[in-house]
Design a protein around this motif. Structure first.
Motif, PDB file in Angstrom:
ATOM      1  N   CYS A 174       6.707  13.922  13.947  1.00 59.94           N
ATOM      2  CA  CYS A 174       5.798  13.555  15.035  1.00 59.94           C
ATOM      3  C   CYS A 174       5.466  14.759  15.910  1.00 59.94           C
ATOM      4  O   CYS A 174       4.312  14.968  16.293  1.00 59.94           O
ATOM      5  CB  CYS A 174       6.417  12.438  15.863  1.00 59.94           C
ATOM      6  SG  CYS A 174       5.321  11.782  17.140  1.00 59.94           S
ATOM      7  N   ASN A 178       1.754  16.352  16.405  1.00 56.05           N
ATOM      8  CA  ASN A 178       1.140  16.488  17.722  1.00 56.05           C
ATOM      9  C   ASN A 178       0.636  17.911  17.951  1.00 56.05           C
ATOM     10  O   ASN A 178      -0.484  18.127  18.421  1.00 56.05           O
ATOM     11  CB  ASN A 178       2.151  16.115  18.800  1.00 56.05           C
ATOM     12  CG  ASN A 178       1.634  16.372  20.199  1.00 56.05           C
ATOM     13  OD1 ASN A 178       0.790  15.650  20.717  1.00 56.05           O
ATOM     14  ND2 ASN A 178       2.132  17.435  20.832  1.00 56.05           N
ATOM     15  N   PHE A 195       7.206   4.731  10.483  1.00 60.06           N
ATOM     16  CA  PHE A 195       7.067   5.933  11.301  1.00 60.06           C
ATOM     17  C   PHE A 195       7.723   5.719  12.661  1.00 60.06           C
ATOM     18  O   PHE A 195       7.522   4.693  13.298  1.00 60.06           O
ATOM     19  CB  PHE A 195       5.582   6.255  11.467  1.00 60.06           C
ATOM     20  CG  PHE A 195       5.296   7.490  12.280  1.00 60.06           C
ATOM     21  CD1 PHE A 195       5.717   8.736  11.843  1.00 60.06           C
ATOM     22  CD2 PHE A 195       4.596   7.399  13.462  1.00 60.06           C
ATOM     23  CE1 PHE A 195       5.432   9.878  12.576  1.00 60.06           C
ATOM     24  CE2 PHE A 195       4.298   8.526  14.210  1.00 60.06           C
ATOM     25  CZ  PHE A 195       4.718   9.772  13.758  1.00 60.06           C
ATOM     26  N   LEU A 196       8.532   6.668  13.097  1.00 56.60           N
ATOM     27  CA  LEU A 196       9.213   6.619  14.396  1.00 56.60           C
ATOM     28  C   LEU A 196       9.997   5.323  14.586  1.00 56.60           C
ATOM     29  O   LEU A 196       9.888   4.647  15.622  1.00 56.60           O
ATOM     30  CB  LEU A 196       8.220   6.805  15.552  1.00 56.60           C
ATOM     31  CG  LEU A 196       7.602   8.203  15.699  1.00 56.60           C
ATOM     32  CD1 LEU A 196       6.657   8.236  16.884  1.00 56.60           C
ATOM     33  CD2 LEU A 196       8.675   9.279  15.844  1.00 56.60           C
ATOM     34  N   ARG A 204       6.346   2.861  20.288  1.00 54.83           N
ATOM     35  CA  ARG A 204       5.799   3.478  19.075  1.00 54.83           C
ATOM     36  C   ARG A 204       4.282   3.325  19.026  1.00 54.83           C
ATOM     37  O   ARG A 204       3.550   4.271  18.707  1.00 54.83           O
ATOM     38  CB  ARG A 204       6.446   2.817  17.852  1.00 54.83           C
ATOM     39  CG  ARG A 204       6.244   3.536  16.543  1.00 54.83           C
ATOM     40  CD  ARG A 204       6.916   2.765  15.421  1.00 54.83           C
ATOM     41  NE  ARG A 204       6.114   1.625  15.023  1.00 54.83           N
ATOM     42  CZ  ARG A 204       5.251   1.655  14.009  1.00 54.83           C
ATOM     43  NH1 ARG A 204       5.094   2.743  13.296  1.00 54.83           N
ATOM     44  NH2 ARG A 204       4.558   0.586  13.692  1.00 54.83           N
ATOM     45  N   VAL A 217      -1.489   8.312  10.040  1.00 60.06           N
ATOM     46  CA  VAL A 217      -0.116   7.985   9.650  1.00 60.06           C
ATOM     47  C   VAL A 217      -0.132   6.998   8.490  1.00 60.06           C
ATOM     48  O   VAL A 217      -0.723   5.913   8.587  1.00 60.06           O
ATOM     49  CB  VAL A 217       0.676   7.400  10.836  1.00 60.06           C
ATOM     50  CG1 VAL A 217       2.067   6.979  10.384  1.00 60.06           C
ATOM     51  CG2 VAL A 217       0.772   8.427  11.964  1.00 60.06           C
TER      52      VAL A 217
END
Length: 433
Positions: A174, A178, A195-196, A204, A217
Motif C-alpha cells: 500500500c 501510494n 487487500f489490507l 480499508r 487493486v
C-alpha cells in the motif's frame, strides 16, 4: 564481559548502545551500512518519499480550490540523490552515537565459530552474543522472479516507472502504491487474498476511496509469471508495467543455522528474555520473526542487552501500534488478548477533525476517519482504526492506555494542544466520559 552484536539495524544498534551505557565492553559488527534496513532501504526511504507525495497531494488540492496556481516538475534522480546524502549523514551520527559510549564498530561479514566470531582475518571471542541480522524481502517462487524489484531497489531507479505492478496486499504494498501513484505511475496492486486485511472494513474502504483512489487493486489474484516490463496473472491476464514484490520478508538466519535452534519458518527461536537455547546467545529484531516493526526491534534489542548485562528484563507484545505511511497516516492497534462478545463491545465511529493538516480537506470531505471498539462494562479501549494527520501520535498514546489496562476515566486530566487534529480529546472525553 565481552559482548558482540552482529547487525546494526534497530535491534542491534539500540542493543549495543544500551550495553555501552551500562558500562559493558561491546563490539558491533555490520555487514553493509549502520542502521540496517530501516534507514537504508525501508522505513526512512518510505517516509522521505511520502513527505514529497504529501506535498504533491496538498499542491494539487490547493490548485483545485483555485487559490494557488503552481506546476510541480518532479526530478526523481535528484530525490534519490538527496535521500542518499541524508543517509550518509545519519550513518555518521549513528556510528558516533555508538562510539560515544565506548563501543567498537567494525564492518565486514561475520561468521560464528563456537565462542568466536570471525570477520575477515580477525577473530573476536565473546562472553555474550547478540544476533540481530534482520530480514530481507521474500521473493516467491514464481517464474521470472529475478525481474521483480523490491524495496531494496527503490533508490536504484533512474525515473518514476510509467506503469507499476505491485505484487502483495499488505502495508508495504500500500505504501509503495501510494508513493508511485502520486508521483505519476499507473499502479496495479495484486493481492492473493484481501487487500489490507489488517484494517477494519470501513477504514480499508476509506483508504481505497479517499487516499489511493487512482490505484487499481486486484484482490484474490495471484501471479503465474513475471517479465521485465509485465506480469501474467493466474487468470492469464497480462498487465504491463514494472513488477515489484511486496510479499513479506524472510529472516537472515543463515549465520545461526546449526548453531542455535530455529523455528519452522527459519526465524531464530528466543524466549521472553530474547535468549536462544544457548544461555549466552541472544537474538532480536526481524531475524526472530513476530512483529517486524522498528520500535519492536528496538525494544527487543534493549531487552536482550539488559539481560546480557545481568539486569533481568522481559519482552512483551501487548497492544502494538502500527501505521501506514500514506498521504494521510493510517494507524491502528488491537488488544489481541481480549475477545469481547457483542454484549460487552461498543463501537463508535466519526469523521476526522479539521485541524492543521486537515483543514483544507474539509471541502472535499477527506479529513479522515476513526473507529473504536471498547469494553463498555470495564470502560477499556479494545481496538482502534484511526486516519488523521495526527494518527501516529494519537494511537501511540492510546495503545499505552490499552497496554497498561487503564480505565478511560484515568485519562480525564489529559489536555491537548490546540489547534491540532489530535483526536484524543474527542475519543476519550466527548464520546463517553
Amino acid at each position: 564481559m565481552k559482548n558482540i552484536v552482529i547487525g546494526s539495524g534497530p535491534a542491534g544498534r539500540l542493543g549495543s548502545l544500551e550495553l555501552g551505557k551500562l558500562g559493558e565492553e561491546v563490539t558491533l559488527i555490520e555487514k553493509n551500512h549502520i542502521a540496517g534496513t530501516c534507514l537504508n532501504e525501508g522505513c526512512m526511504v518510505i517516509c522521505a518519499l511520502t513527505d514529497i507525495t504529501k506535498f504533491i497531494d496538498e499542491n494539487n488540492r490547493f490548485n483545485n480550490h483555485g487559490f494557488l496556481k503552481s506546476q510541480i516538475d518532479i526530478s526523481y534522480d535528484k530525490i534519490v540523490e538527496k535521500i542518499t546524502e541524508t543517509q550518509v549523514m545519519l550513518r555518521k551520527l549513528n556510528q558516533m552515537e555508538n562510539e560515544s559510549v565506548g563501543n567498537n564498530v567494525i564492518y565486514g561479514e561475520a561468521s560464528i565459530e563456537g565462542d568466536t566470531v570471525v570477520v575477515g582475518n580477525e577473530s573476536f571471542e565473546y562472553d555474550n552474543l547478540l544476533i540481530a541480522t534482520g530480514a530481507r524481502p521474500f521473493i516467491p517462487d514464481v517464474k521470472g522472479s529475478e525481474f521483480g524489484l523490491t524495496n531494496k531497489d527503490i533508490l536504484k531507479l533512474d525515473e518514476v516507472p510509467e506503469k507499476l505492478n505491485i505484487i502483495g496486499g499488505g502495508i508495504i504494498a500500500c505504501e509503495i502504491a501510494n508513493i508511485y501513484s502520486t508521483l505519476g505511475s499507473e499502479v496495479n496492486v495484486l493481492a492473493r487474498s484481501k487487500f489490507l486485511k489488517e484494517l477494519g472494513e470501513n477504514t480499508r474502504r476509506y483508504v481505497l476511496e479517499k487516499i489511493i483512489p487512482d490505484v487499481n487493486v486486484l484482490e484474490n489474484t495471484g501471479v503465474s509469471e513475471v517479465f521485465e516490463n509485465k506480469i501474467l496473472t493466474d487468470n492469464n491476464e497480462e498487465l504491463e508495467g514494472v513488477p515489484f514484490f511486496a510479499t513479506g520478508r524472510t529472516p537472515n538466519s543463515e549465520i545461526a543455522e546449526g548453531f542455535v535452534e530455529l523455528n519452522d519458518d527459519r526465524t531464530i527461536k528466543v524466549n521472553e528474555m530474547m535468549q536462544t537455547n544457548l544461555s549466552n546467545v541472544y537474538a532480536a529484531g526481524d531475524v526472530t520473526g513476530g512483529y517486524q516493526l522498528t520500535p519492536v526491534a528496538r525494544k527487543e534489542g534493549i531487552t536482550a542487552a539488559r539481560n546480557m548485562a545481568g539486569y533481568g528484563n522481559k519482552m512483551t507484545y501487548d497492544c502494538i501500534p502500527q501505521t501506514l505511511s500514506l498521504n494521510m497516516e493510517v494507524s491502528f492497534v488491537e488488544n489481541e488478548k481480549v475477545s469481547l462478545s457483542d454484549d460487552e463491545k461498543a463501537t463508535i465511529s466519526f469523521p476526522g477533525i479539521g485541524g492543521p493538516g486537515a483543514f483544507w480537506k474539509i471541502l472535499d470531505g477527506e479529513t479522515g476517519y476513526t473507529e473504536i471498539d471498547f469494553d463498555k462494562n470495564r470502560n477499556r479501549l479494545n481496538k482502534i482504526n484511526h486516519i488523521s494527520p495526527s494518527s501516529v501520535s494519537d494511537v501511540a498514546y492510546l495503545s499505552y492506555l490499552m497496554r497498561m489496562d487503564y480505565d478511560l476515566d484515568d485519562y480525564g486530566e489529559f489536555i491537548e494542544i490546540h489547534p491540532s487534529t489530535d483526536t484524543n480529546y474527542k475519543i476519550i472525553k466527548n464520546m463517553w466520559l
